[in-house]
Design a protein around this motif. Structure first.
Motif, mmCIF file in Angstrom:
data_model
loop_
_atom_site.group_PDB
_atom_site.id
_atom_site.type_symbol
_atom_site.label_atom_id
_atom_site.label_comp_id
_atom_site.label_asym_id
_atom_site.label_seq_id
_atom_site.Cartn_x
_atom_site.Cartn_y
_atom_site.Cartn_z
ATOM 1 N N GLY A 178 42.881 34.217 35.619
ATOM 2 C CA GLY A 178 43.264 35.201 36.619
ATOM 3 C C GLY A 178 44.319 36.151 36.098
ATOM 4 O O GLY A 178 45.024 35.857 35.124
ATOM 5 N N ALA A 179 44.459 37.299 36.747
ATOM 6 C CA ALA A 179 45.402 38.325 36.295
ATOM 7 C C ALA A 179 46.835 37.813 36.303
ATOM 8 O O ALA A 179 47.617 38.091 35.386
ATOM 9 C CB ALA A 179 45.278 39.564 37.186
ATOM 10 N N SER A 180 47.192 37.049 37.340
ATOM 11 C CA SER A 180 48.565 36.543 37.431
ATOM 12 C C SER A 180 48.871 35.549 36.314
ATOM 13 O O SER A 180 49.942 35.598 35.689
ATOM 14 C CB SER A 180 48.795 35.882 38.795
ATOM 15 O OG SER A 180 48.638 36.808 39.846
ATOM 16 N N VAL A 181 47.925 34.654 36.061
ATOM 17 C CA VAL A 181 48.120 33.664 34.991
ATOM 18 C C VAL A 181 48.208 34.367 33.641
ATOM 19 O O VAL A 181 49.073 34.049 32.806
ATOM 20 C CB VAL A 181 46.976 32.639 34.992
ATOM 21 C CG1 VAL A 181 47.111 31.684 33.799
ATOM 22 C CG2 VAL A 181 46.962 31.857 36.298
ATOM 23 N N SER A 182 47.330 35.338 33.409
ATOM 24 C CA SER A 182 47.352 36.080 32.143
ATOM 25 C C SER A 182 48.672 36.829 31.969
ATOM 26 O O SER A 182 49.210 36.897 30.858
ATOM 27 C CB SER A 182 46.180 37.066 32.084
ATOM 28 O OG SER A 182 44.951 36.385 31.993
ATOM 29 N N ALA A 183 49.181 37.387 33.068
ATOM 30 C CA ALA A 183 50.437 38.126 32.989
ATOM 31 C C ALA A 183 51.582 37.211 32.580
ATOM 32 O O ALA A 183 52.422 37.570 31.744
ATOM 33 C CB ALA A 183 50.736 38.788 34.334
ATOM 34 N N VAL A 184 51.632 36.017 33.165
ATOM 35 C CA VAL A 184 52.687 35.056 32.811
ATOM 36 C C VAL A 184 52.562 34.649 31.350
ATOM 37 O O VAL A 184 53.549 34.627 30.596
ATOM 38 C CB VAL A 184 52.612 33.812 33.726
ATOM 39 C CG1 VAL A 184 53.567 32.728 33.230
ATOM 40 C CG2 VAL A 184 52.948 34.187 35.161
#
Length: 201
Positions: A178-184
């Protein structure tokens, strides 16, 4: 020349780390703490993120892994051949022998990422993940001969090996991150390169 300019920021970070270590007084345990943070948290996040998100051609990777293994084994054997010249005891020699074949994962991944982007990080991460067990077998095997450590225990606890295997497995079997996981993971990976190179210095 262009490649040298691309690599200049990374080598500058190493130099800055050396200057900080020499001229700036940090609390006791600061740099060892930074190294542990990079080794156990930041670099595993970088490796997992790179390997989980990119398509890696196993056939294309095989010659690279084979070449890396040849270099690793050659360094080990040449180091062993030089033992009579060193005049060291068994434990001291086993420790110093690692200088003949150990590689710096931080610098390798930083340079690969700078030159080839995410694919470079993934390929170098895969190569490092493949080489780490062999390097640990050589290093830990020499020490284990003198009852110091257990080979399989050390390899199974290596965070780079764990992150590599998890990233590859996720790449094959897991859903898209997911975008949030990738961002972290991207933020952790960016910190890994910066702090890792400073710690190298």
């Amino acid at each position: 020349m262009q490649s040298l300019l691309l690599l200049l920021p990374d080598f500058s970070l190493i130099l800055i780390g050396a200057l900080l270590r020499r001229y700036v007084v940090f609390p006791d345990g600061f740099w060892p703490g930074v190294e542990k943070l990079v080794y156990f948290v930041l670099f595993p996040a970088l490796l997992f993120n790179a390997l989980a998100n990119v398509r890696i051609d196993a056939a294309a990777m095989f010659p690279l892994v084979a070449a890396g293994l040849c270099v690793l084994v050659s360094g080990f054997l040449l180091g062993l051949a030089g033992r009579p010249l060193m005049g060291l005891g068994p434990m001291a020699f086993a420790s110093r022998l690692q200088c003949a074949y150990r590689f710096n994962t931080y610098i390798g991944i930083a340079l690969a990422g700078k030159l080839h982007g995410t694919l470079g990080v993934a390929v170098m991460g895969g190569l490092a993940g493949a080489m780490v067990p062999f390097a640990n077998l050589m290093a830990v095997g020499m020490l284990a001969r003198h009852g110091q450590v257990g080979v399989l225990r050390e390899i199974s606890r290596n965070p780079l090996v764990i992150a590599t295997l998890c990233g590859l497995l996720y790449n094959v079997f897991g859903p898209e991150l997911g975008a949030s996981v990738s961002a972290v993971l991207n933020r952790l990976g960016g910190a890994a390169v910066t702090l890792g190179l400073l710690a190298v210095g």
